[in-house]
Design an enzyme around this catalytic site. Structure first.
Site, short mmCIF file in Angstrom:
data_model
loop_
_atom_site.label_atom_id
_atom_site.label_comp_id
_atom_site.label_asym_id
_atom_site.label_seq_id
_atom_site.Cartn_x
_atom_site.Cartn_y
_atom_site.Cartn_z
CB SER A 14 8.36 -1.03 3.19
OG SER A 14 7.16 -0.29 3.29
CE1 TYR B 25 7.83 -1.12 -2.18
CE2 TYR B 25 6.45 -1.00 -0.22
CZ TYR B 25 7.56 -0.58 -0.93
OH TYR B 25 8.39 0.39 -0.40
#
Ligand code: NAP
Length: 236
Positions: free
Chosen positions: A127, A140
């Protein structure tokens, strides 16, 4: 005997994983997908990447149908937005389990095929949040940063075996995950983000699929341990 290589794409039921599966099929590979939800693709298997027994069972079926798996794209993932002090340890572990431990399971499960073949390609979708950090996404971002680190270590460990390991951290790609986050009010004004993006558009799942296809190609064999941001220039 077929010389067509077989790819496994996790998260292949939606968004980026689905686009990767479609791209690799168009490029001539056999493609199997694993997801919690049914995929519109052929050879789609419902399995949870956090459950090793389910992954092993799906792989056994993929072997029987398509032969050894020498290409793996890890796109299964789930986001999470919560103030750090409000995250229970159970919630933390769940996000790390899906986004990092799932990658551990699938890579460990397919590596024997790649070692046996003396050739392999692993692409991990991490990400762009790992470039910058993001408030309220600590679990996350921590998990996805672990994926980047795992990528670099495995590239060194398995380069001699003919296996490349790279990561693609996407930024702001128009998928069901992003739209759900928008609906929940977690993303702010999407148009403001687009206006602040150097290429002035939202990303498409196919943008990520193109980077994966390159890493998987024969001509990318000298490229390993790399983190290739695909984010419209928001993170450089
Ligand atoms: P998506 O549309 O939600 O697709 C992800 C797929 O993975 C979903 O079908 C999801 O099922 C599945 N999945 C979740 N947990 C799983 C599990 N334990 N086992 C098997 N499958 C599981 O999201 P996307 O945007 O395409 O995301 C793909 C990857 O890119 C993810 O790793 C995500 O973190 C990463 N990413 C995306 C963006 C972006 O801008 N879209 C940015 C940075 C990183 P459910 O729908 O049931 O959860």
């Amino acid at each position: 005997m077929s010389t067509t290589k077989t790819a496994l794409v996790t998260g292949g039921g939606s968004g980026i994983g689905l686009a990767v599966a479609n791209r690799l099929r168009a490029d001539g590979y056999h493609v199997a997908t694993i997801d919690l939800n049914a995929s519109e693709t052929d050879f789609s298997y419902i399995a949870d990447v956090t459950d090793r027994a389910q992954i092993d069972a799906a792989l056994a079926e993929i072997h029987a149908a398509l032969g050894p798996v020498t290409i793996l794209v890890n796109a299964a993932g789930r986001d999470s937005f919560r103030r750090f002090t409000d995250i229970s340890f159970e919630d933390w572990k769940k996000i790390v389990d899906i986004n990092l431990h799932g990658v551990f399971h699938t890579i460990q499960a397919v590596l024997p095929d790649m070692i046996e073949a003396g050739w392999g390609r692993i692409v991990n979708i991490s990400s762009s949040s790992t470039h910058s950090g993001v408030p309220y996404m600590s679990a996350y971002v921590a998990a996805k940063s672990g994926v980047n680190g795992l990528t670099k270590s495995l590239a060194l460990e398995y380069g001699p075996a003919g296996i490349t390991v790279n990561a693609v951290p996407p930024g702001f790609i128009d998928t069901p995950m992003l739209r759900k986050a928008e609906t929940r009010g977690n993303l702010g004004d999407i148009n403001a983000t687009i206006n602040a993006t150097p290429v002035r558009r939202i990303g498409r799942p196919e943008d990520i699929a193109a980077a994966c296809a390159f890493f998987i190609s024969e001509e990318a064999g000298y490229i390993t341990g790399q983190i290739l941001g695909v984010n419209g220039g928001r993170n450089t």
